[in-house]
Write an enzyme that holds these catalytic residues in place. Structure first.
Site, PDB file in Angstrom:
ATOM      1  N   ASP A   1      20.928  27.978  22.634  1.00 14.58           N
ATOM      2  CA  ASP A   1      21.992  28.638  21.860  1.00 14.58           C
ATOM      3  C   ASP A   1      23.362  28.216  22.388  1.00 14.58           C
ATOM      4  O   ASP A   1      24.252  29.038  22.583  1.00 14.58           O
ATOM      5  CB  ASP A   1      21.844  30.159  21.925  1.00 14.58           C
ATOM      6  CG  ASP A   1      22.676  30.858  20.842  1.00 14.58           C
ATOM      7  OD1 ASP A   1      22.922  30.237  19.783  1.00 14.58           O
ATOM      8  OD2 ASP A   1      23.086  32.014  21.048  1.00 14.58           O
TER       9      ASP A   1
ATOM     10  N   GLY B   1      27.792  40.797  21.301  1.00 15.54           N
ATOM     11  CA  GLY B   1      26.874  39.673  21.264  1.00 15.54           C
ATOM     12  C   GLY B   1      25.755  39.930  20.283  1.00 15.54           C
ATOM     13  O   GLY B   1      25.711  40.975  19.622  1.00 15.54           O
ATOM     14  N   GLY B   2      24.849  38.978  20.197  1.00 10.49           N
ATOM     15  CA  GLY B   2      23.749  39.118  19.261  1.00 10.49           C
ATOM     16  C   GLY B   2      22.798  40.239  19.622  1.00 10.49           C
ATOM     17  O   GLY B   2      22.060  40.725  18.778  1.00 10.49           O
TER      18      GLY B   2
END
Length: 407
Positions: free
Chosen positions: A212, A95-96
């Site tokens: 998001d 993930g980010g």
């Protein structure tokens, strides 16, 4: 006799020392767990009932505040054991803010663990935000947070495990899997996303804007029920608050509304824009960040708008859906998608409106206005998963906002 006593003493002393060592080690782990719990409570600024999980045992720690919802604190050793010490074989993705692992607790429960990067200062913000927010949200179309773990520099979030991964795994990453998602399943997924967003925007105890929403943040359980995930960048708002300004803009290019990218204005309509992009991607099996015109490198929203104005909107649909789809239903979804990505936030529909438009096939839909879309200068451009944008930047990563008038 004295020799026997000496031998006995010599034999017992090491045993007593070993037992003492084990007791001290156990006590140290317990004290460390309590310290970590207090540290976590201080970080979250949040009073909840927090049962601490030591292996198979659970110790309930009470406080005098109103108990909202149990959020388990796992000791780090339990999570390490569940993931085989974070083995690469158990890694589900990146993930980010850090890698995600699959794990299994001693009682057999499967879990997914997000291990926030130690070097990411932003990861701490996400950890606090997600632990505080999603622990209070309960809806069948939101991923469930089971607990968390904190030890030293480690920050881990523990979720329910969803075996079918994310929606992008089916429609983007492995084309052969697209056939597993016929139109009926795709429409079912769209409806589930709508219900999750409606809950966040209108019915949850903490009204929230996700910020998001994207295909990779839609997870699928064993029955292909969609669940919105990743609330690290979500923002809560008051019931009478229509919009807010933020100096820190985070999100994923291609899903971010123009007023948010350009002016830092965030509202429920920011999520509505992202949802509109999602709908068009689900219908077409195409990424919004691709280029879909030979003369002008239009992204998916721009391409959908062009087809709509030419009276050829059905050409947007993934050809593999021909046999399973209802053309009227597909057209309605494209229509709703375009209503959600309109340039002006005031023109976009609320999620309550979207529910009505998708469930009432006799309802007349308004004509969509000019959407906000991008022209990619480079057709090979790949968007990052998560981006933080400074407000003074007007053009980001060779992506510019462009307008195209309808014919």
């Amino acid at each position: 006799m004295s020799l026997v006593i000496v031998v006995g003493v010599v034999s017992v002393v090491p045993l007593l020392s070993y037992v003492s060592f084990l007791l001290l080690k156990k006590l140290k782990a317990k004290v460390e767990g309590m310290v970590n719990r207090q540290k976590l409570l201080r970080e979250l600024g949040h009073n909840v009932s927090l049962p601490i999980i030591f292996g198979n045992r659970k110790t309930q720690v009470h406080n005098d505040q109103t108990v909202k919802r149990d959020l388990k604190i796992f000791d780090f050793q339990t999570i390490a054991a569940a993931t085989d010490n974070f083995s690469p074989a158990n890694r589900l993705g990146q993930g980010g803010f850090g890698p995600v692992y699959n794990g299994k607790l001693l009682d057999g429960q499967e879990i997914a663990i997000k291990r926030l990067s130690k070097s990411s200062g932003q990861g701490i913000v996400e950890f606090k935000n997600e632990a505080k927010l999603i622990a209070k949200l309960q809806h069948t179309n939101l991923v469930r947070l089971i607990g968390c773990s904190l030890q030293g520099g480690e920050r881990l979030l523990v979720y329910e495990y969803l075996p079918n991964k994310s929606l992008d795994f089916f429609i983007f990453r492995m084309p052969i899997r697209k056939s597993l998602l016929d139109w009926k399943k795709r429409f079912y997924i769209i409806e589930g996303i709508v219900q999750g967003l409606l809950y966040l925007h209108k019915y949850s105890r903490l009204r929230a804007i996700h910020r998001d929403l994207k295909v990779s943040n839609i997870l699928l359980d064993e029955q292909m029920n969609p669940k919105i995930s990743d609330f690290g960048m979500a923002r809560t708002y008051a019931m009478n608050e229509l919009e807010a300004n933020t100096n820190r803009i985070v999100g994923t290019h291609g899903y971010m509304s123009p007023e948010y990218v350009m002016n830092g204005i965030v509202s429920m309509k920011s999520d509505v824009y992202s949802f509109g992009v999602l709908v068009l991607e689900i219908v077409s099996s195409k990424k919004n960040n691709g280029s879909y015109d030979t003369e002008r490198p239009l992204n998916l929203v721009g391409y959908a708008w062009q087809l709509w104005n030419e009276g050829k909107a059905l050409e947007l649909m993934d050809p593999t859906l021909d046999e399973s789809c209802s053309s009227d239903e597909v057209m309605r979804c494209i229509h709703v998608g375009l209503l959600c990505v309109q340039d002006r936030a005031a023109d976009r529909r609320t999620m309550s409106d979207v529910v009505s438009m998708l469930t009432n096939d006799t309802m007349a839909l308004p004509k969509p206005k000019q959407p906000a879309f991008f022209i990619n200068i480079s057709s090979d451009y790949e968007e990052p998963d998560v981006t933080e944008i400074k407000l003074e930047v007007c053009s980001v990563n060779d992506v510019t906002i462009s307008r195209m008038e309808g014919r």
